[in-house]
Write a protein that holds these residues in place. Structure first.
Motif, short mmCIF file in Angstrom:
data_model
loop_
_atom_site.label_atom_id
_atom_site.label_comp_id
_atom_site.label_asym_id
_atom_site.label_seq_id
_atom_site.Cartn_x
_atom_site.Cartn_y
_atom_site.Cartn_z
N LEU A 162 0.89 -1.04 0.04
CA LEU A 162 0.13 -0.15 -0.14
C LEU A 162 0.77 1.25 0.07
N ALA A 163 2.03 1.34 0.92
CA ALA A 163 2.75 2.33 0.71
C ALA A 163 3.60 2.75 -0.73
N VAL A 164 3.82 1.50 -1.13
CA VAL A 164 4.26 1.71 -2.48
C VAL A 164 3.47 2.36 -3.84
N PHE A 165 2.24 1.55 -3.54
CA PHE A 165 1.30 2.19 -4.43
C PHE A 165 0.86 3.77 -4.07
N VAL A 166 0.68 4.06 -2.97
CA VAL A 166 0.57 5.47 -2.62
C VAL A 166 1.75 6.21 -3.20
N ALA A 167 3.03 5.92 -2.95
CA ALA A 167 3.99 6.56 -3.33
C ALA A 167 3.91 6.96 -5.03
N VAL A 168 3.87 5.89 -5.74
CA VAL A 168 3.84 5.79 -6.99
C VAL A 168 2.75 6.42 -7.69
N ALA A 169 1.40 6.56 -6.86
CA ALA A 169 0.53 7.38 -7.26
C ALA A 169 0.69 8.79 -7.09
N ARG A 170 1.27 9.29 -6.03
CA ARG A 170 1.65 10.57 -5.73
C ARG A 170 2.95 11.17 -6.70
N SER A 171 3.82 10.50 -6.94
CA SER A 171 5.08 10.81 -7.80
C SER A 171 4.91 10.67 -9.30
N GLY A 172 3.91 9.65 -9.69
CA GLY A 172 3.78 9.25 -11.02
C GLY A 172 4.79 8.48 -11.63
N GLN A 173 5.92 7.94 -10.86
CA GLN A 173 7.14 7.28 -11.22
C GLN A 173 7.61 6.22 -10.38
N VAL A 174 8.04 5.08 -10.83
CA VAL A 174 8.48 3.94 -9.94
C VAL A 174 9.75 4.38 -9.27
N ALA A 175 10.50 5.00 -9.90
CA ALA A 175 11.92 5.25 -9.75
C ALA A 175 11.99 6.40 -8.59
N ARG A 176 10.92 7.37 -8.67
CA ARG A 176 10.62 8.38 -7.58
C ARG A 176 10.22 7.94 -6.39
N ALA A 177 9.28 6.97 -6.53
CA ALA A 177 8.69 6.34 -5.28
C ALA A 177 9.48 5.55 -4.74
N ALA A 178 10.57 4.87 -5.17
CA ALA A 178 11.66 4.02 -4.73
C ALA A 178 12.52 4.84 -3.81
N GLN A 179 12.88 5.96 -4.43
CA GLN A 179 13.73 6.89 -3.85
C GLN A 179 12.97 7.25 -2.40
N GLN A 180 11.63 7.77 -2.54
CA GLN A 180 11.20 8.24 -1.31
C GLN A 180 11.06 6.99 -0.31
N LEU A 181 10.54 5.97 -0.79
CA LEU A 181 10.67 4.89 0.31
C LEU A 181 11.88 4.30 0.58
N SER A 182 12.90 4.76 0.11
CA SER A 182 14.51 3.94 0.46
C SER A 182 14.47 2.51 -0.07
N LEU A 183 13.94 2.14 -1.19
CA LEU A 183 13.87 0.86 -1.83
C LEU A 183 14.51 0.93 -2.98
N SER A 184 14.77 -0.20 -3.62
CA SER A 184 15.33 -0.32 -5.01
C SER A 184 14.18 -0.07 -5.89
N ALA A 185 14.33 0.37 -7.17
CA ALA A 185 13.53 0.27 -8.02
C ALA A 185 12.82 -1.09 -8.63
N PRO A 186 13.56 -1.95 -8.77
CA PRO A 186 13.11 -3.49 -9.12
C PRO A 186 12.17 -3.97 -7.87
N ALA A 187 12.55 -3.61 -6.64
CA ALA A 187 11.88 -3.93 -5.51
C ALA A 187 10.49 -3.24 -5.58
N THR A 188 10.48 -2.01 -5.68
CA THR A 188 9.17 -1.05 -5.74
C THR A 188 8.43 -1.84 -6.83
N SER A 189 8.94 -1.76 -8.08
CA SER A 189 8.32 -2.49 -9.33
C SER A 189 7.48 -3.56 -8.89
N MET A 190 8.23 -4.52 -8.30
CA MET A 190 7.75 -5.99 -7.86
C MET A 190 6.63 -5.88 -7.04
#
Length: 297
Positions: free
Chosen positions: A8-36
């Protein structure tokens, strides 16, 4: 089905930022982990939540349905964690707000600073735009609460009256209508300097004029009050803004008021929040603080 808070946190971060890479950065995750994580959430829900537009991800109808519910769940978890914190008596957390121009610049900016000074562990984020931008920010989950000057027809939002205001028609001091009272009909030939399309101030004023059978003739359009005041001072036309903005200039003789005898330009300011998202304790505290500041009924 076992949806995780991380998903849910990943979903909200992607919804707010519009990009997986930006969401990953905000959540301190890797882009592949966020996408997965996002892909697993969509698999569990058996539906897609985004559509791709260029290099950005935009919520589809199912995503828009989920967003306020996901934010609400994450907010509730934050409140639980804070209630068991050793410093629970101290108000803390992030408060995301949006306000239309007049409200943001002349009321909410000062209120958020005072509130944060009283509660140092609170971080207020205030975005200022026009009424439509504020509505969009609350709908899209970027802001928990919004404060607007114009009409909000979207049934997904709860709208409550918040404060009273009066629009003021004004002109340059040497204008023939300076410090006079005229009828709405007598303004039919005048040109106007107004806020941009989407502004609550413009919407309220134009609708009032149309009710009197007058279509305002637009001379200039600006998205800031200062630009409008400068254009009017230079003789660009008549202007209309909140009294919060222009009364000091009128009292100083830099602008002159034009009273319209047959028109009531009093209006309400409104607070909006998403019906699918319960107001957090922090937001409730801020709202109570504002009520105390201005004795809002």
């Amino acid at each position: 089905m076992k949806i995780s808070l991380k998903q849910l946190a990943v979903f909200v971060a992607v919804a707010r930022s519009g990009q997986v890479a930006r969401a990953a950065q905000q959540l301190s995750l890797s882009a592949p982990a966020t996408s997965m994580s996002l892909a697993e959430l969509e698999r569990q829900l058996a539906c897609q939540l985004f559509i791709r537009k260029g290099n950005r991800l935009q919520l589809n109808a199912r995503g828009e349905q989920l967003l306020p519910q996901a934010i609400d769940i994450l907010d509730r978890v934050d409140e639980i964690e804070q209630s068991f914190d050793p410093d629970a008596d101290l108000l803390s957390g992030n408060l995301r707000l949006s306000a239309s121009s007049t409200l943001g610049n002349y009321l909410l900016a000062g209120a958020s600073v005072k509130f944060q000074l009283q509660h140092p562990q609170v971080h207020c984020q205030l975005h200022i735009g026009n009424t439509q931008q504020v509505i969009d920010a609350v709908l899209e989950g970027h802001s928990e609460m919004g404060y607007i000057e114009g009409h909000c027809p979207d049934r997904r939002l709860h709208v409550s009256q918040w404060q009273q205001d009066e629009l003021v028609v004004f002109c340059a001091p040497n204008h023939p209508f300076a410090n006079t009272e005229v009828s709405a009909a007598s303004l039919a030939a005048e040109v106007w300097v107004l806020r941009e399309s989407g502004s609550g101030t413009r919407e309220v004023f134009v609708n009032n004029m149309l009710e009197k059978g007058v279509q305002p003739q637009l001379s200039f359009s600006f998205n800031t009050a200062d630009a409008i005041k400068q254009a009017v001072k230079q003789g660009g036309g008549l202007g209309v803004l909140s009294g919060l903005i222009v009364n000091d200039d009128i009292n100083a003789g830099l602008l002159a008021r034009v009273r319209i005898s047959d028109m009531n330009l009093k209006r309400s300011f409104y607070r909006i929040h998403h019906k699918s998202r319960k107001m957090t304790g922090l937001a409730s505290q801020f709202d109570a603080f504002c009520q105390q500041q201005w004795q809002i009924q």
